[in-house]
Design a protein around this motif. Structure first.
Motif, mmCIF file in Angstrom:
data_model
loop_
_atom_site.group_PDB
_atom_site.id
_atom_site.type_symbol
_atom_site.label_atom_id
_atom_site.label_comp_id
_atom_site.label_asym_id
_atom_site.label_seq_id
_atom_site.Cartn_x
_atom_site.Cartn_y
_atom_site.Cartn_z
ATOM 1 N N PHE A 288 27.293 0.837 -42.863
ATOM 2 C CA PHE A 288 26.228 1.377 -43.808
ATOM 3 C C PHE A 288 26.938 1.629 -45.368
ATOM 4 N N MET A 289 28.152 1.908 -45.283
ATOM 5 C CA MET A 289 29.169 2.228 -46.380
ATOM 6 C C MET A 289 30.211 1.462 -46.747
ATOM 7 N N SER A 290 30.755 1.343 -47.934
ATOM 8 C CA SER A 290 32.226 0.679 -48.119
ATOM 9 C C SER A 290 33.354 1.534 -47.698
ATOM 10 N N TYR A 320 23.931 7.702 -45.316
ATOM 11 C CA TYR A 320 24.334 8.801 -44.077
ATOM 12 C C TYR A 320 23.313 9.218 -43.379
ATOM 13 N N LEU A 321 22.077 9.342 -43.693
ATOM 14 C CA LEU A 321 21.095 9.809 -42.661
ATOM 15 C C LEU A 321 20.550 8.376 -41.948
ATOM 16 N N GLU A 322 20.735 7.269 -42.323
ATOM 17 C CA GLU A 322 20.193 6.213 -41.627
ATOM 18 C C GLU A 322 21.509 5.916 -40.754
ATOM 19 N N ALA A 323 22.589 6.075 -41.032
ATOM 20 C CA ALA A 323 23.684 5.905 -40.147
ATOM 21 C C ALA A 323 23.764 6.795 -38.790
ATOM 22 N N TYR A 324 23.446 8.174 -39.423
ATOM 23 C CA TYR A 324 23.496 9.331 -38.291
ATOM 24 C C TYR A 324 22.009 9.492 -37.455
ATOM 25 N N LYS A 325 21.206 8.663 -37.971
ATOM 26 C CA LYS A 325 19.814 8.931 -37.356
ATOM 27 C C LYS A 325 19.718 9.173 -35.914
ATOM 28 N N GLU A 326 20.146 8.646 -35.056
ATOM 29 C CA GLU A 326 20.038 8.846 -33.719
ATOM 30 C C GLU A 326 20.902 10.159 -33.037
ATOM 31 N N TYR A 327 22.096 10.348 -33.874
ATOM 32 C CA TYR A 327 22.808 11.605 -33.361
ATOM 33 C C TYR A 327 22.005 13.010 -34.288
#
Length: 360
Positions: A288-290, A320-327
């Protein structure tokens, strides 16, 4: 595989590219397997050795008498473990490295890295002691030694996204600590490590100073300006989920103690490994990020790059929210509840403690 010996051209650049003589560099090559004492005697016989070489040899000759002051200097400037490495590597390898430029190529990557950091600290110490010419020559020599030092096996930061095991390790560690009988602050330290990827001192700084740090709220996330400056390492900004922010606020609302050794104690007593969570953080954010955006959140970029990315912090928070969504969902439904059990124990203990008598 052993790194090949440097070429004559590389050796010429080690002392003074404009003035070092072919005689001197050729004999450096022939003497590279000799002891530092033999090399020193050999180099001092070179009639037209350059001033740069002479100053390096002078540092090597005076090093034993400088060690005690250098030890006090590094322990006053660096963390205990870093200071110990700097001192020990200079004590063991300093003379060899200063008198034989190829010496560093025969070390492992990790050994060479510690030695280079030790030499950089020695350079700063010499400047502090008024030996500015020596320090300048050592600084130039360091730049050349870095070219000869063994290189690490390259593992690109974003490749961690392919290594699912590192995320699983981090998750298992968080689960174990959060569901254990550890103190609330210990569980909070583990969760903060997982969701921020920060280093040990930075986690403590964030938890201790959270109420007074500047923040930006972004629909489910909190962007926190750390501004944490530790000379060689700087953490500028971090992003945490709202749920974690509320848990940190609970610490200050209930006035729980957060000591400087919080994370260290969590490591020693409960097996918290911050290094695993830094890698996991990079792996989770990788798609999700560079690479530079991840480095920004992990305190690995300089001031100029920070100024560039601060214009896009809200966008970084959304990703960040998209990457960590399940956590974050796991934090909300399981981890926060398990951690709060420890908080309830603290509150119950306080209620059950007898009030001090009036005569006390």
């Amino acid at each position: 595989m052993r790194r090949p010996d440097p070429s004559l051209g590389e050796l010429r650049g080690l002392a003074d590219p404009k003035h070092v003589t072919p005689y001197l560099t050729a004999n450096l090559t022939s003497q590279m397997n000799k002891t530092p004492q033999v090399i020193y005697q050999h180099l001092t016989m070179a009639e037209n050795a350059t001033p740069s070489v002479s100053l390096l040899l002078d540092i090597a000759k005076r090093l034993p008498s400088l060690l005690e002051g250098f030890r006090e200097y590094v322990h006053s400037r660096y963390r205990k473990e870093t200071a110990r490495h700097n001192y020990n590597y200079i004590r063991r390898h300093g003379q060899q490295a200063l008198t034989n430029p190829t010496y560093i190529s025969k070390l492992t990557y990790k050994q060479a890295r510690h030695l280079l950091l030790g030499l950089a600290a020695l350079r700063d110490y010499l400047a502090l002691m008024g030996m500015r010419e020596h320090a300048e020559v050592l600084d130039s020599y360091l730049k050349q030694l870095r070219k000869l030092a063994p290189k690490p096996t390259k593992v690109k930061l974003l490749e961690y996204e392919l290594d699912k095991s590192i995320i699983e390790k981090a998750l298992n560690e968080v689960e174990r600590i959060v569901k254990s009988g550890a103190a609330y602050t210990t569980k909070l330290a583990a969760l903060t490590a997982f969701f921020t990827g920060l280093r040990e001192p930075e986690i403590v700084y964030l938890l201790q100073n959270y109420p007074r740090l500047r923040k930006i709220l972004e629909d489910g996330a909190v962007i926190v300006e750390l501004g944490f400056d530790r000379r060689s390492k700087k953490a500028w900004v971090t992003i945490i989920p709202n749920d974690l922010a509320e848990m940190i606020e609970e610490v200050h609302r209930h006035r729980l103690s957060i000591g400087m050794n919080l994370v260290k104690d969590a490591r020693d007593r409960h097996g918290l490994h911050v290094s695993i969570h830094r890698k996991s953080h990079a792996a989770i954010l990788g798609p999700f990020m560079s690479e530079n955006e991840i480095k920004l959140l992990q305190g690995k970029v300089g001031e100029i790059m920070v100024k560039h990315y601060t214009k896009h912090l809200r966008e970084l928070a959304r990703r960040y929210l998209e990457a960590y969504k399940e956590y974050i969902e796991k934090l909300r439904t399981e981890w926060a509840r398990a951690a709060l059990l420890s908080m309830q124990v603290v509150e119950q203990t306080r209620r059950d403690s007898p009030l001090p008598s009036a005569s006390a």
